[in-house]
Design an enzyme around this catalytic site. Structure first.
Site, short mmCIF file in Angstrom:
data_model
loop_
_atom_site.label_atom_id
_atom_site.label_comp_id
_atom_site.label_asym_id
_atom_site.label_seq_id
_atom_site.Cartn_x
_atom_site.Cartn_y
_atom_site.Cartn_z
N VAL A 126 43.50 8.34 71.71
CA VAL A 126 42.07 7.99 71.63
C VAL A 126 41.28 9.14 71.01
O VAL A 126 40.77 9.05 69.91
CB VAL A 126 41.50 7.62 73.02
CG1 VAL A 126 39.99 7.43 72.94
CG2 VAL A 126 42.17 6.36 73.54
N CYS A 127 41.21 10.26 71.71
CA CYS A 127 40.33 11.35 71.30
C CYS A 127 40.76 12.01 69.99
O CYS A 127 39.92 12.47 69.22
CB CYS A 127 40.23 12.39 72.41
SG CYS A 127 39.54 11.71 73.93
#
Length: 214
Positions: A126-127
């Site tokens: 995600v990040c």
């Protein structure tokens, strides 16, 4: 006969990554998120991201650092990373899941004028992955330092890496990216870069150099 290689477009992968065309984006290396990391040891991850940041500073590569909900949900940056950041560097705390969607983050990167974005984040899928995919779609060349990122299960790591590769993001490790930017061991900052990376072979190189008076 005309050389077939003439006028062939340069490959993103094979064109050089340098200290002059790179910017480093570090996303959400926060204490709360580190508590869930399972695909790499927390100690190793802390070392790797701090080393990557320190090597970037040694090479004058711009560094953009961002957090999510630092005052509540996920807490502050890990102390090891905070310790190598200059006091003047502003950490951007945001609410967007994808760091690229925060105008401050995107502007900070684009104002450097550099088109190679090195990214590490927690979590990997995600990040790190979301801004890497988004910046690639926007025309940049994105790299993800896999071992300066971390996630919460083997499945998340495997699917995250697959998605990055499907999107055309270049995956690598923190030390390789730093050494590629260094480019030349005669560079005056080579000792600082290898010192930041803190790899066993780098210590041996220093010992050899001392032994032969170089």
């Amino acid at each position: 006969m005309q050389n077939r290689l003439e006028n062939r477009p340069e490959s993103r992968i094979h064109s050089p990554l340098t200290a002059d065309n790179a910017v480093l984006l570090l996303v959400d290396h926060q204490i709360g998120l580190f508590t869930g990391v399972r695909d790499i040891s927390v100690g190793e991850l802390k070392h790797n991201v701090a080393a990557l940041a320190e090597a970037a500073f040694a090479l004058d590569v711009p560094v953009v650092v961002t957090t999510t909900a630092a005052d509540s949900m996920w807490g502050p940056l890990i102390p090891e990373l905070q310790a190598v950041l200059p006091d003047k560097l502003e950490v951007i705390d945001r609410s967007t899941v994808n760091a690229w969607h925060d105008d401050r983050v995107r502007t900070a990167i684009e104002e450097t004028g550099r088109d190679r974005i090195l990214i590490a984040g927690v979590s990997l899928e995600v990040c790190a992955a979301f801004p890497a995919i988004a910046s690639t779609a926007a025309g940049h060349t994105a790299y993800v330092a896999v071992d300066a990122s971390g996630t919460f299960s083997a499945t998340k790591r495997e699917t995250g890496l697959l998605r990055l590769q499907q999107a055309g993001v270049i995956v690598s490790d923190y030390a390789t990216l730093a050494v590629e930017m260094l480019a030349d061991n005669a560079h005056p900052q080579a000792p600082a870069v290898y010192g930041a990376l803190d790899m066993p072979f780098a210590t041996l190189v220093g010992q050899l150099s001392a032994a032969y008076g170089r």
